[in-house]
Motif scaffolding. Structure first.
Motif, PDB file in Angstrom:
ATOM      1  N   ALA A  65       0.836  -1.200   0.000  1.00 23.03           N
ATOM      2  CA  ALA A  65       0.000   0.000   0.000  1.00 23.03           C
ATOM      3  C   ALA A  65       0.870   1.249   0.000  1.00 23.03           C
ATOM      4  O   ALA A  65       0.618   2.201  -0.749  1.00 23.03           O
ATOM      5  CB  ALA A  65      -0.924  -0.017   1.217  1.00 23.03           C
ATOM      6  N   MET A  66       1.948   1.252   0.831  1.00 25.05           N
ATOM      7  CA  MET A  66       2.848   2.403   0.865  1.00 25.05           C
ATOM      8  C   MET A  66       3.522   2.601  -0.482  1.00 25.05           C
ATOM      9  O   MET A  66       3.645   3.718  -0.991  1.00 25.05           O
ATOM     10  CB  MET A  66       3.903   2.212   1.960  1.00 25.05           C
ATOM     11  N   SER A  67       3.960   1.480  -1.057  1.00 26.56           N
ATOM     12  CA  SER A  67       4.669   1.561  -2.333  1.00 26.56           C
ATOM     13  C   SER A  67       3.748   2.106  -3.431  1.00 26.56           C
ATOM     14  O   SER A  67       4.137   2.985  -4.206  1.00 26.56           O
ATOM     15  CB  SER A  67       5.183   0.178  -2.712  1.00 26.56           C
ATOM     16  N   VAL A  68       2.508   1.594  -3.486  1.00 23.34           N
ATOM     17  CA  VAL A  68       1.568   2.059  -4.508  1.00 23.34           C
ATOM     18  C   VAL A  68       1.234   3.529  -4.270  1.00 23.34           C
ATOM     19  O   VAL A  68       1.181   4.329  -5.216  1.00 23.34           O
ATOM     20  CB  VAL A  68       0.282   1.193  -4.494  1.00 23.34           C
ATOM     21  N   GLY A  69       1.052   3.894  -2.987  1.00 20.45           N
ATOM     22  CA  GLY A  69       0.784   5.289  -2.664  1.00 20.45           C
ATOM     23  C   GLY A  69       1.933   6.183  -3.106  1.00 20.45           C
ATOM     24  O   GLY A  69       1.734   7.250  -3.689  1.00 20.45           O
ATOM     25  N   TRP A  70       3.148   5.730  -2.882  1.00 20.91           N
ATOM     26  CA  TRP A  70       4.325   6.490  -3.294  1.00 20.91           C
ATOM     27  C   TRP A  70       4.385   6.644  -4.810  1.00 20.91           C
ATOM     28  O   TRP A  70       4.674   7.740  -5.322  1.00 20.91           O
ATOM     29  CB  TRP A  70       5.595   5.801  -2.768  1.00 20.91           C
ATOM     30  N   GLU A  71       4.090   5.560  -5.514  1.00 23.06           N
ATOM     31  CA  GLU A  71       4.077   5.642  -6.981  1.00 23.06           C
ATOM     32  C   GLU A  71       3.035   6.660  -7.436  1.00 23.06           C
ATOM     33  O   GLU A  71       3.269   7.433  -8.360  1.00 23.06           O
ATOM     34  CB  GLU A  71       3.753   4.279  -7.600  1.00 23.06           C
ATOM     35  N   GLY A  72       1.868   6.616  -6.771  1.00 18.92           N
ATOM     36  CA  GLY A  72       0.805   7.548  -7.125  1.00 18.92           C
ATOM     37  C   GLY A  72       1.256   8.986  -6.957  1.00 18.92           C
ATOM     38  O   GLY A  72       0.988   9.845  -7.792  1.00 18.92           O
ATOM     39  N   TRP A  73       2.009   9.241  -5.886  1.00 19.42           N
ATOM     40  CA  TRP A  73       2.469  10.605  -5.619  1.00 19.42           C
ATOM     41  C   TRP A  73       3.574  11.006  -6.584  1.00 19.42           C
ATOM     42  O   TRP A  73       3.544  12.068  -7.193  1.00 19.42           O
ATOM     43  CB  TRP A  73       2.954  10.694  -4.170  1.00 19.42           C
ATOM     44  N   SER A  74       4.568  10.096  -6.763  1.00 23.14           N
ATOM     45  CA  SER A  74       5.729  10.486  -7.563  1.00 23.14           C
ATOM     46  C   SER A  74       5.404  10.514  -9.049  1.00 23.14           C
ATOM     47  O   SER A  74       5.999  11.270  -9.803  1.00 23.14           O
ATOM     48  CB  SER A  74       6.912   9.553  -7.287  1.00 23.14           C
ATOM     49  N   GLN A  75       4.449   9.669  -9.510  1.00 21.76           N
ATOM     50  CA  GLN A  75       4.075   9.710 -10.920  1.00 21.76           C
ATOM     51  C   GLN A  75       2.962  10.721 -11.174  1.00 21.76           C
ATOM     52  O   GLN A  75       2.553  10.914 -12.327  1.00 21.76           O
ATOM     53  CB  GLN A  75       3.572   8.338 -11.393  1.00 21.76           C
ATOM     54  N   GLY A  76       2.426  11.308 -10.082  1.00 20.99           N
ATOM     55  CA  GLY A  76       1.337  12.264 -10.242  1.00 20.99           C
ATOM     56  C   GLY A  76       0.059  11.610 -10.741  1.00 20.99           C
ATOM     57  O   GLY A  76      -0.636  12.154 -11.603  1.00 20.99           O
ATOM     58  N   ARG A  77      -0.232  10.418 -10.248  1.00 23.96           N
ATOM     59  CA  ARG A  77      -1.461   9.734 -10.681  1.00 23.96           C
ATOM     60  C   ARG A  77      -2.308   9.442  -9.447  1.00 23.96           C
ATOM     61  O   ARG A  77      -2.196   8.381  -8.842  1.00 23.96           O
ATOM     62  CB  ARG A  77      -1.124   8.433 -11.385  1.00 23.96           C
ATOM     63  N   PRO A  78      -3.189  10.379  -9.094  1.00 20.37           N
ATOM     64  CA  PRO A  78      -3.954  10.209  -7.849  1.00 20.37           C
ATOM     65  C   PRO A  78      -4.816   8.947  -7.843  1.00 20.37           C
ATOM     66  O   PRO A  78      -5.137   8.444  -6.774  1.00 20.37           O
ATOM     67  CB  PRO A  78      -4.824  11.462  -7.780  1.00 20.37           C
ATOM     68  N   ASN A  79      -5.175   8.424  -9.047  1.00 20.02           N
ATOM     69  CA  ASN A  79      -6.054   7.250  -9.028  1.00 20.02           C
ATOM     70  C   ASN A  79      -5.364   6.017  -8.434  1.00 20.02           C
ATOM     71  O   ASN A  79      -6.022   5.064  -8.037  1.00 20.02           O
ATOM     72  CB  ASN A  79      -6.624   6.957 -10.420  1.00 20.02           C
TER      73      ASN A  79
END
Lengths: 478, 219
Positions: free
Chosen positions: B43-57
């Protein structure tokens, strides 16, 4: 296009919801036939639509063939299933509650398969196949005997491993397409991937194809990934065996072919042909030898499915116009014949209260009509003339012989071995003194006669329209 | 290499460590706890990807991983185990040393394979993909070495964790797929639950060995 596609997918799913509300099994069996008939009509309507590729769905000559075959066999199986389920309720093997879910799941499975067959998005393709598999897992375990649960568990574990590897392969395809097609939807769209195949990353494409071959190959039942297949066929209800052999294996093969088309269009990527040839031949010859040791009638024909899927994968591995044509033809004929055989086997097992070949003796004396049906089915699947399988197998062997004579020896060898096993087992079942219990079965012979009739016609005379259609499809698959 | 890559590598690496821990845990509750930890890392990793790639979904996927796989499923399995009364040791086919050695070999294999194959590609985290493949293979290994239905389920879900890690690491992969994966996990769980209860009904145990006795051709 969208209207027809949404009908083909929507009718079964909507009907599945309705089925969960109908308590009477007679009514729901009738509703099942009705819904599958409507789906078949919707499948036929695809012939009239313009062939195009949208963001989510695609219609071309290849998948129209698969969808029509899928809905036709689904329709006839629903007719067979109505009489089969009636008997199962009478003998108390299934309760009305389970039959309610059985019909709903049957329809949902058909919808999921149609979704996989019409998807242009490789993620959607994966979802459809995954859904269809999970539903069949539940169906295989529906009798809840220890053997059925063991079969369903094995199917589930091997199926999920296959599913997972196929999904990893799908991610790799996306990554391979990302640089050329950009982030987001385009790199997941099959038609764009195929059109721009030459611009994709070759080494990623290679790796992806290996994962997809193992992943979807598990579902096609290619040896040595076939372990789930005989158990799942033997322990589930017979209509499900017919749909598994006749349809689900085809849908997995279809997925494999779509990815083969992408990889084959890239000049620097590996040639998928030789890999498929080797896996196909191993399955064919291995299954042919395994046929001799079978004691269970449904396992016998399950191994025969592995054998024929091996031959079909071999044909597509050879590639080229003629081999693809023969592969498509053999796939259609195998679906029709094998489901017809399972219809007969279902009635035989109900009449004799057993699936053990040793206990099914003297059918020609006790049940002449079933004996004729079974004999016709076995002759048809063994590739004897005048049935269609003779023509398609003949085409596969001759086109192989023309291109690499030595290679043609292997399929011929495998087919002869399998033919011997089939004849031996058929003889065991048809002749001798009848033993054990023997009931009359109220069988509807319509599905059987229809399937074998179509196979016979295909063997004697292939209408030019159909031949032209198959040619266009083989051209696309090239 | 920038900061965003380093964090996602760190999280993926920790997930791999959790996969190794899953291989050798022999208490069934410890297996569940380790799996929950891995799901939270996911969950942390996916959340981080969402933030760093700028993809809130991607936050939706992260939330599903956190709530469903990190909390709901482990708790449900925990309760089921208590009710079934099977919180004894987990049997393994191979011993711990051999299993860990095979796990190391699989990890080395996936690192070598992915890093070599993707040598030319720059637009995604190659290391992330390699680590995800290692987690997938370790999940497979766990499914093979365990004999208990519940731990096989955990092996499968840990494999799914690897798949989601790979899918979210691929930049811009459409949401359609992530939702479908979450959805399929749900269905898979439904199927699994049905099975576990049926197995219980039939054999008074969720030990797969009880099933093995009925395999094969009926003679």
């Amino acid at each position: 296009m969208i209207a027809s596609v949404s009908l083909v997918i929507g009718i079964p799913f909507a009907a599945a919801l309705v089925m969960t509300l109908i308590p009477s099994y007679r009514l729901s069996a009738f509703g099942n036939v009705l819904a599958m008939g409507a789906t078949f009509a919707a499948g036929l309507s695809l012939l009239g639509v313009t062939q195009e590729a949208g963001t989510y769905f695609i219609i071309d000559d290849v998948n129209i063939l698969f969808v029509i075959l899928n809905t036709l066999v689904g329709f006839t199986t629903s007719v067979f299933s109505a009489s089969y389920i009636g008997h199962e309720i009478e003998t108390g093997r299934l309760t009305p509650l389970f039959v309610r879910f059985y019909h709903a799941m049957f329809l949902a499975m058909m919808g999921a398969m149609n979704l996989a067959l019409t998807a242009n998005n490789i993620g959607l393709l994966w979802v459809g196949l995954e859904l269809a598999t999970l539903i069949t897992v539940v169906m295989v375990g529906i009798y809840r005997t220890p053997a059925a649960i063991e079969a369903a568990w094995k199917y589930f574990i091997l199926g999920s491993v296959g599913i997972s590897l196929a999904f990893f392969g799908t991610i790799l395809i996306y990554l391979a397409g990302q640089a050329a097609l950009g982030e987001g939807m385009p790199a997941m769209t099959w038609s764009l991937l195929q059109a721009n195949a030459a611009k994709l990353d070759a080494s990623l494409l290679n790796l992806a194809f290996i994962f997809l071959l193992i992943g979807y190959g598990t579902k096609v039942g290619l040896a040595p990934l076939h372990a789930w297949l005989p158990d799942a066929h033997a322990e589930g209800p017979t209509p499900i065996s017919a749909v598994l052999s006749g349809l689900l294996l085809n849908v997995a093969l279809y997925a494999l072919l779509r990815f083969k088309m992408i990889v084959a269009a890239h000049p620097a990527a590996i040639d998928p042909g030789p890999v498929m040839i080797v896996m196909g031949l191993i399955s064919l010859i291995f299954a042919a030898f395994m046929l001799y040791q079978r004691r269970d009638i449904k396992r016998l024909f399950a191994y025969s499915s592995i054998e024929h899927m091996g031959l079909i994968v071999f044909a597509f591995g050879m590639g080229g116009m003629l081999a693809n044509f023969a592969g498509l033809l053999h796939m259609a004929i195998h679906s029709l014949t094998k489901s017809a055989i399972f219809f007969t086997v279902g009635h035989v097992a109900q009449a004799k209260e057993t699936q053990r070949i040793a206990d099914i003796r003297g059918l020609s004396v006790s049940h002449p009509a079933l004996a004729i049906g079974l004999a016709a089915g076995v002759f048809a699947i063994s590739g004897l003339p005048p049935f269609g399988a003779f023509m398609s197998e003949f085409l596969i062997v001759t086109t192989t012989f023309a291109r690499s004579p030595w290679l043609a020896l292997f399929p011929v060898f495998g087919l002869l071995i399998a033919f011997g096993a089939m004849l031996l087992r058929l003889q065991d079942m048809l002749f001798g003194e009848p033993v054990g219990p023997s009931h009359r079965v109220k069988a509807s012979s319509l599905p059987l006669v229809l399937h074998l009739g179509l196979v016979l016609i295909a063997g004697l005379y292939l209408p030019p329209h159909l031949a032209g259609w198959l040619e266009r499809a083989s051209e696309l698959l090239k | 290499m920038n900061y965003a890559y380093n964090v996602s590598h760190l999280l993926a690496g920790l997930m791999l460590v959790a996969s190794f821990a899953l291989l050798y845990q022999d208490r069934i509750f410890a297996v569940l706890n380790t799996f929950a930890a891995q799901a939270m890392l996911l969950a942390m990793s996916v959340g981080w990807e969402g933030w760093s790639q700028g993809r809130p979904n991607l936050y939706i996927t992260a939330a599903i991983a956190l709530i469903l796989k990190g909390i709901v499923i482990p708790v449900a399995l925990h309760r089921m185990i208590v009710r079934l009364g099977i919180h004894r040791d987990v049997e393994q086919v191979l011993n711990v040393g051999k299993t860990l050695l095979i796990g190391l070999a699989l990890t080395a294999l996936s690192l070598l394979l992915v890093l070599k194959v993707t040598a030319a590609a720059q637009n995604f985290t190659r290391e992330g993909l390699a680590l995800a493949l290692a987690i997938i293979l370790l999940g497979l290994l766990m499914m093979i070495t365990r004999r208990n239905a519940v731990t096989q389920i955990v092996g499968f879900m840990s494999l799914e964790n690897g798949l989601i890690l790979a899918a979210t690491g691929a930049r811009g992969m459409p949401l359609v797929v992530e939702v479908s994966v979450a959805f399929s996990v749900l269905i898979a769980l439904f199927v699994f639950a049905v099975f576990v209860f049926r197995i219980r009904e039939r054999f008074d145990s969720v030990d797969i060995d009880a099933l093995e006795q009925v395999r094969g051709d009926r003679k």
